[in-house]
Write a protein that holds these residues in place. Structure first.
Motif, PDB file in Angstrom:
ATOM      1  N   TRP A  32       0.860  -1.178   0.000  1.00  0.00           N
ATOM      2  CA  TRP A  32       0.000   0.000   0.000  1.00  0.00           C
ATOM      3  C   TRP A  32       0.894   1.225   0.000  1.00  0.00           C
ATOM      4  N   VAL A  33       0.312   2.387  -0.325  1.00  0.00           N
ATOM      5  CA  VAL A  33       1.013   3.661  -0.123  1.00  0.00           C
ATOM      6  C   VAL A  33       0.210   4.459   0.906  1.00  0.00           C
ATOM      7  N   HIS A  34       0.875   4.812   1.994  1.00  0.00           N
ATOM      8  CA  HIS A  34       0.218   5.490   3.120  1.00  0.00           C
ATOM      9  C   HIS A  34       0.405   6.993   2.974  1.00  0.00           C
ATOM     10  N   VAL A  35      -0.725   7.732   2.903  1.00  0.00           N
ATOM     11  CA  VAL A  35      -0.688   9.172   2.660  1.00  0.00           C
ATOM     12  C   VAL A  35      -1.161   9.904   3.915  1.00  0.00           C
ATOM     13  N   ASP A  36      -0.220  10.569   4.564  1.00  0.00           N
ATOM     14  CA  ASP A  36      -0.505  11.214   5.856  1.00  0.00           C
ATOM     15  C   ASP A  36      -0.996  12.639   5.670  1.00  0.00           C
ATOM     16  N   VAL A  37      -2.304  12.844   5.835  1.00  0.00           N
ATOM     17  CA  VAL A  37      -2.913  14.170   5.662  1.00  0.00           C
ATOM     18  C   VAL A  37      -2.990  14.851   7.028  1.00  0.00           C
ATOM     19  N   MET A  38      -2.390  16.037   7.143  1.00  0.00           N
ATOM     20  CA  MET A  38      -2.352  16.745   8.424  1.00  0.00           C
ATOM     21  C   MET A  38      -2.814  18.190   8.220  1.00  0.00           C
ATOM     22  N   ASP A  39      -3.593  18.711   9.178  1.00  0.00           N
ATOM     23  CA  ASP A  39      -4.246  20.007   8.958  1.00  0.00           C
ATOM     24  C   ASP A  39      -3.716  21.125   9.856  1.00  0.00           C
ATOM     25  N   GLY A  40      -2.705  20.836  10.709  1.00  0.00           N
ATOM     26  CA  GLY A  40      -2.204  21.889  11.590  1.00  0.00           C
ATOM     27  C   GLY A  40      -3.182  22.263  12.686  1.00  0.00           C
ATOM     28  N   HIS A  41      -4.247  21.462  12.843  1.00  0.00           N
ATOM     29  CA  HIS A  41      -5.258  21.722  13.892  1.00  0.00           C
ATOM     30  C   HIS A  41      -5.421  20.477  14.762  1.00  0.00           C
ATOM     31  N   PHE A  42      -5.731  19.342  14.110  1.00  0.00           N
ATOM     32  CA  PHE A  42      -5.819  18.087  14.872  1.00  0.00           C
ATOM     33  C   PHE A  42      -4.421  17.632  15.315  1.00  0.00           C
ATOM     34  N   VAL A  43      -3.418  17.931  14.478  1.00  0.00           N
ATOM     35  CA  VAL A  43      -2.011  17.645  14.808  1.00  0.00           C
ATOM     36  C   VAL A  43      -1.188  18.905  14.510  1.00  0.00           C
ATOM     37  N   PRO A  44      -0.061  19.068  15.193  1.00  0.00           N
ATOM     38  CA  PRO A  44       0.734  20.302  15.026  1.00  0.00           C
ATOM     39  C   PRO A  44       1.654  20.258  13.805  1.00  0.00           C
ATOM     40  N   ILE A  70      -7.030  15.097  10.676  1.00  0.00           N
ATOM     41  CA  ILE A  70      -7.705  16.388  10.488  1.00  0.00           C
ATOM     42  C   ILE A  70      -8.975  16.389  11.343  1.00  0.00           C
ATOM     43  N   ALA A  71      -9.444  17.596  11.682  1.00  0.00           N
ATOM     44  CA  ALA A  71     -10.747  17.748  12.353  1.00  0.00           C
ATOM     45  C   ALA A  71     -11.310  19.099  11.924  1.00  0.00           C
ATOM     46  N   PRO A  72     -12.561  19.174  11.493  1.00  0.00           N
ATOM     47  CA  PRO A  72     -13.483  18.078  11.271  1.00  0.00           C
ATOM     48  C   PRO A  72     -13.099  17.258  10.042  1.00  0.00           C
ATOM     49  N   VAL A  73     -13.694  16.082   9.946  1.00  0.00           N
ATOM     50  CA  VAL A  73     -13.398  15.152   8.842  1.00  0.00           C
ATOM     51  C   VAL A  73     -14.478  15.230   7.766  1.00  0.00           C
ATOM     52  N   VAL A  92     -10.741   8.557  15.848  1.00  0.00           N
ATOM     53  CA  VAL A  92     -11.909   8.495  16.726  1.00  0.00           C
ATOM     54  C   VAL A  92     -11.992   9.777  17.568  1.00  0.00           C
ATOM     55  N   GLU A  93     -10.835  10.439  17.752  1.00  0.00           N
ATOM     56  CA  GLU A  93     -10.775  11.648  18.587  1.00  0.00           C
ATOM     57  C   GLU A  93     -11.153  12.922  17.809  1.00  0.00           C
ATOM     58  N   ALA A  94     -11.424  12.784  16.497  1.00  0.00           N
ATOM     59  CA  ALA A  94     -11.559  13.990  15.659  1.00  0.00           C
ATOM     60  C   ALA A  94     -12.896  14.694  15.836  1.00  0.00           C
ATOM     61  N   GLY A  95     -13.840  14.048  16.493  1.00  0.00           N
ATOM     62  CA  GLY A  95     -15.126  14.724  16.683  1.00  0.00           C
ATOM     63  C   GLY A  95     -16.105  13.825  17.422  1.00  0.00           C
ATOM     64  N   PRO A  96     -17.282  14.349  17.738  1.00  0.00           N
ATOM     65  CA  PRO A  96     -18.241  13.619  18.575  1.00  0.00           C
ATOM     66  C   PRO A  96     -19.046  12.567  17.810  1.00  0.00           C
ATOM     67  N   HIS A  97     -18.959  12.551  16.474  1.00  0.00           N
ATOM     68  CA  HIS A  97     -19.854  11.660  15.710  1.00  0.00           C
ATOM     69  C   HIS A  97     -19.061  10.749  14.771  1.00  0.00           C
ATOM     70  N   VAL A  98     -18.151   9.978  15.360  1.00  0.00           N
ATOM     71  CA  VAL A  98     -17.264   9.143  14.527  1.00  0.00           C
ATOM     72  C   VAL A  98     -18.072   8.076  13.764  1.00  0.00           C
TER      73      VAL A  98
END
Ligand code: DX5
Ligand code: ZN
Length: 218
Positions: A32-44, A70-73, A92-98
């Motif tokens: 597989w190719v793993h693509v790490d999407v980061m938003d500077g909000h959910f992660v620094p 990222i959050a929101p998703v 699972v931590e990204a919001g209240p409605h996973v």
């Protein structure tokens, strides 16, 4: 299908040559190719978004495994699915409605995954195991490559494998996976291993044989 899959993370690749890097690691044995999407909000940290995934799609023959830190998703699911993501993993931590998020990923045509940060217990996904194709166990705190493996997460993997039972659900170990740590997570029940620095270190598109040696060593 519990045969072991290696999913190199392009976070550790040459950001100026992503297409060629994807082709190189696949040619050298990546599953597989793993693509790490980061938003500077959910992660620094901030990496890339749907447009990058769309650009990479023609360069990835196999599974494009998109890890959304990222959050929101929900507002972005369709864009990643249209970009060609095969697996879309939400935290699972990204919001209240996973549960709703996972339903939306499934409805988009992608395969849903749910990810757990090191501080989140396995039980947090106990009610979701019929709604996912994969559980991603973070074996580092998310945001960066090249960090040290967190051994306590191995117990979480073992617990999850017990909870999953005979459901067709992958367990992905993500972070700090290398020849010294892979055996413990596989023994605990992981069948998809993400590896960024352990795959890309010492190599380049021009010297891609190193990628193949690094992959086979894991
Ligand atoms: C971290 C990412 C991981 C990371 C893995 O937030 O989700 O996929 O890129 O990189 P290594 O294998 O170098 O720890
Ligand atoms: Zn990841």
């Amino acid at each position: 299908d519990r045969s072991l899959k290696i999913a190199p993370s392009i976070l550790a690749a040459d950001f100026a040559a992503f297409g060629a890097e994807c082709e190189a690691v696949e040619a050298q044995g990546a599953d597989w190719v793993h693509v790490d999407v980061m938003d500077g909000h959910f992660v620094p940290n901030i990496t890339f978004g749907p447009a990058m995934c769309a650009a990479l799609r023609p360069h990835i023959r196999g599974t494009m495994d998109v890890h959304l830190m990222i959050a929101p998703v929900d507002p972005y699911i369709d864009a990643f699915a249209r970009a060609g993501a095969d697996v879309i993993t939400a935290h699972v931590e990204a919001g209240p409605h996973v549960h709703r998020t996972l339903q939306a990923i499934r409805a988009s045509g992608a395969r849903p995954g749910v990810a757990l940060n090191p501080g989140t217990p396995a039980e947090a996904v106990a009610t979701l195991l019929d709604d996912v194709d994969m559980v991603c166990v973070m074996t580092v705190n998310p945001g960066f490559g090249g960090q040290s493996f967190l051994p306590a997460q191995t117990d979480k993997i073992r617990r999850l494998r017990q909870m999953i039972g005979d459901r067709p659900v992958h367990i992905q170990a993500d972070g700090g996976i290398d020849p010294d740590t892979a055996a413990s997570v596989v023994a605990a029940g992981a069948d998809v291993l993400v590896a960024g620095s352990a795959v890309f270190r010492g190599g380049s598109v021009a010297d891609a044989d190193v990628y193949g040696r690094n992959i086979r060593a894991i």
